[in-house]
Design an enzyme around this catalytic site. Structure first.
Site, PDB file in Angstrom:
ATOM      1  N   TYR B 101       7.462 -60.175 -26.622  1.00  0.00           N
ATOM      2  CA  TYR B 101       8.354 -59.271 -27.355  1.00  0.00           C
ATOM      3  C   TYR B 101       8.051 -57.839 -26.930  1.00  0.00           C
ATOM      4  CZ  TYR B 101      10.334 -56.388 -31.035  1.00  0.00           C
ATOM      5  OH  TYR B 101      11.037 -55.432 -31.699  1.00  0.00           O
ATOM      6  N   GLU B 189      15.271 -53.314 -27.952  1.00  0.00           N
ATOM      7  CA  GLU B 189      14.259 -54.359 -27.778  1.00  0.00           C
ATOM      8  C   GLU B 189      14.677 -55.386 -26.752  1.00  0.00           C
ATOM      9  OE1 GLU B 189      13.542 -55.940 -31.765  1.00  0.00           O
ATOM     10  OE2 GLU B 189      15.143 -57.380 -31.535  1.00  0.00           O
TER      11      GLU B 189
END
Lengths: 290, 381
Positions: B101, B189
């Site tokens: 992530y 993201e």
């Protein structure tokens, strides 16, 4: 007494010839604020309403008039520059009314202001008023009277509502500060609470918060650990849906964080009186003053 | 403003972030054709502004073009969190070695953008943060200096032991940061950032949220806005410079100022009612705004009563009163209206209203109570 501004405030208005700047400058002068200068690049050597000298930049305004406080009414894309210019020119208190300043601009402005030891209030705020002394920003003068209550809020008209009700009930204010509804602002609740705690005239504080972020929770911690004066608080946005920006850029519940319920809980845990409705401030504050 | 996954990935790719080949389809036939063109297994992914697309069945792996057609048939038109899927992204399915992530978000407390990176990728980062915070590296960036090389390398080595992968990751951090700043993001993201068995990093999913305040200087980003994914009334309101959020109740609220608008909704709830919306007409006293506000609110069939709550500071209450009179003359109201106004030019406003057959109060509490009762009883105020 008061916090941040008083009779000695010498105000320079950045964007004095714009629509909002000129309107609110007239109001500030009428209120008795000492407006010593205006700034509009290219209009130096003119005067505003035949009374206030206009300069091309804040440096000249400070050099010629000794201005120590600035209020900013420039458009959002120029606001970051205006703040930095004021601080670099030696202004100690900068109040930025402008709404719509990009938050990434503020990530640069914030440390710039801190490192130079200045104070920024806002952006996206109604400003500061110390009743019967000075008014920097757009809070209507006639809704305030001098008295013992410090007011600090993230909102504009909600603040007016509460202040007006206090005034009608005969409860006056030392200073009212609108810290603004953006995610990054120069002055937070704690800065104001700390100043009110030190101000001998302030006997109680009314605090209006709203959903989003953790400023209110940190304020509650501060009240619990560092304040002797009573505080009454309110949180707007109990009915706000998560993930939606409720007008103010900072009024948004992200994931499960920043809800009204958690803020109210923090207030209660810190011994802050909770106003369930805006009108509840009057009785709660009155009780604390006696 | 939210943008779609495919738009975010294209933006990131423009800054050099490697992404899998992909194209947008609005029909099953298009999805099939794209899968055929790629000639490998693909993912068909719903493009809709909602989290949890995978759990809702909006993301499917497809081995063949016929499979892609079938999955696209199921996904197109599907409802995810109340939003209809109108487009799917058909994209080459990546070989997954590991998933990380990588995100960057403007942090209100630190007053800086903060990178959050974790080798525990592919899942909900809030969950990782809550349960295993040690698996996340937080790295605040001073935007005056930008992301420094050593900071990017630190994150690279936090994610990967392999030097080659760590260096690739550091490069992607720089590219992500550049895209974040250049597009005026409040969040960007990559989740997951996939390391393939062959040792290449690739951004399999991307998300960007743009700060609305940046849109004035980013026309190219504003052009990415997908109005089909928003409530029509909200689009209408934005075009009229009103801040409007539709809710499910029956008391339509028209207020000046965001804080007072929220407090008004809360008070409606306090007295047992449900607000139909958030609506801030802002600080200016343009009667046109009142006309538009009334038009938008009355278009909602759920609204049983309209509540005005105006505190006149900069806003002149007589302007608001004139707006109400003008709007209702042009389009007579079908539901009762409760008006509260106080402040600047209150006496003039009250006279305008009573001369035109309206009654108004100066007390917020009283007006809200009355609006809630009216909405419940359906009686004229």
């Amino acid at each position: 007494m008061s916090i941040f501004i008083n009779k000695d405030t010498k105000l320079v208005v950045q964007g004095i010839t714009g629509r909002d700047g000129s309107f609110h400058t007239k109001q500030a002068i009428e209120y008795g604020t000492n407006v010593v200068a205006g700034v509009t690049p290219g209009k130096g050597r003119q005067t505003f309403e035949g009374a206030v000298p206009i300069f091309n930049n804040v440096y000249d305004a400070v050099a010629k008039t000794g201005a120590n406080t600035s209020v900013i009414y420039v458009p959002p894309m120029g606001a970051a520059d205006a703040i930095m210019e004021a601080v670099d020119a030696g202004i100690a208190l900068v109040v930025c009314i402008t709404e719509g300043v990009p938050v990434l601009d503020m990530t640069k402005v914030y440390p710039f202001v801190k490192e130079r030891g200045a104070r920024l209030v806002g952006p996206n705020c109604p400003g500061v008023i110390s009743p019967a002394q000075a008014k920097v920003g757009i809070i209507p003068g006639r809704i305030c009277i001098p008295g013992p209550v410090g007011v600090v809020s993230r909102s504009g008209t909600l603040t007016y509502e509460v202040v007006y009700q206090l005034t009608r009930a005969g409860i006056g204010q030392t200073t009212c500060v609108g810290i603004g509804g953006d995610p990054i602002n120069g002055t937070n609740f704690i800065d104001c609470l700390s100043a009110f705690e030190k101000d001998p005239s302030t006997k109680a504080v009314a605090l209006m918060g709203e959903i989003g972020g953790t400023d209110e929770q940190e304020a509650a911690d501060f009240v619990k650990n560092h304040m002797t004066k009573p505080v009454v608080g309110f949180i707007a946005g109990q009915t706000a849906p998560p993930g939606r920006r409720m007008g103010h850029a900072g009024a948004i519940i992200s994931g499960s964080a920043g809800t009204a319920a958690e803020k109210v809980e923090a207030f209660k845990a810190a011994g802050i009186g909770v106003a369930v409705r805006p009108m509840d401030f009057v009785e709660l504050i009155r009780a604390k003053l006696h | 403003m939210n943008i779609h996954e495919y738009q975010a990935k294209e933006l990131l790719h423009g800054f050099g972030v490697p992404i899998p080949n992909g194209k947008i389809a609005t029909t099953p036939a298009e999805a099939e054709a794209i899968a055929k063109e790629f000639g490998v297994a693909v993912m068909v992914k719903a493009q809709v502004h909602a989290g949890g697309r995978g759990k809702a069945g909006g993301v499917k792996f497809c081995k063949t073009p016929a499979d892609a057609r079938e999955k696209a048939t199921a996904i197109l038109g599907m409802q995810i969190k109340g939003l209809t899927v109108e487009k799917v992204l058909v994209t080459v399915a990546a070989d997954i070695g590991s998933e990380a992530y990588v995100g960057i978000i403007v942090d209100r407390q630190r007053k800086k953008p903060v990178f959050m990176v974790s080798a525990a990728g592919g899942i909900d980062i809030e969950q990782v943060a809550a349960q295993t915070p040690e698996k996340i590296l937080y790295l605040p960036v001073d935007t005056r200096y930008g992301l420094r090389g050593y900071e990017a390398m630190r994150m690279g080595f936090f994610l990967y032991r392999d030097v080659k992968l760590a260096k690739q990751a550091a490069k992607i951090m720089q590219q992500l940061y550049s895209a974040f700043m250049a597009s005026g993001c409040s969040l960007a993201e990559i989740n997951p950032l996939v390391a393939t068995p062959a040792g290449e990093l690739i951004a399999v999913d991307g998300k960007m949220v743009i700060d609305d305040n940046e849109l004035d200087r980013h026309a190219e980003i504003e052009a990415l806005r997908d109005v089909s994914s928003e409530a029509a009334s909200e689009v209408d309101a934005r075009n009229c410079n009103l801040t409007f959020i539709k809710l499910d109740g029956n008391v339509g609220c028209v207020v000046n100022g965001a804080g007072l608008a929220m407090a008004t909704m809360d008070l409606v709830k306090y007295y047992g009612g449900e607000p139909a919306n958030f609506l801030d007409i802002g600080g200016s006293s343009n009667p046109e705004k009142v006309v538009n506000a009334l038009r938008i609110i009355t278009a909602d069939a759920n609204v049983k009563c309209i509540l005005f709550n105006i505190f006149g500071g900069i806003t002149r209450t007589d302007d608001v009163a004139n707006g109400i009179v003008t709007a209702t003359k042009a389009n007579p109201l079908k539901v009762p209206i409760v008006i509260r106004l106080t402040g600047t030019n209150e006496e003039i406003a009250m006279k305008i209203l009573t001369d035109n057959g309206f009654s108004a109060s100066a007390d917020m509490d009283e007006a809200v109570k009355k609006a809630v009762a009216t909405a419940k009883g359906g009686k004229a105020a």
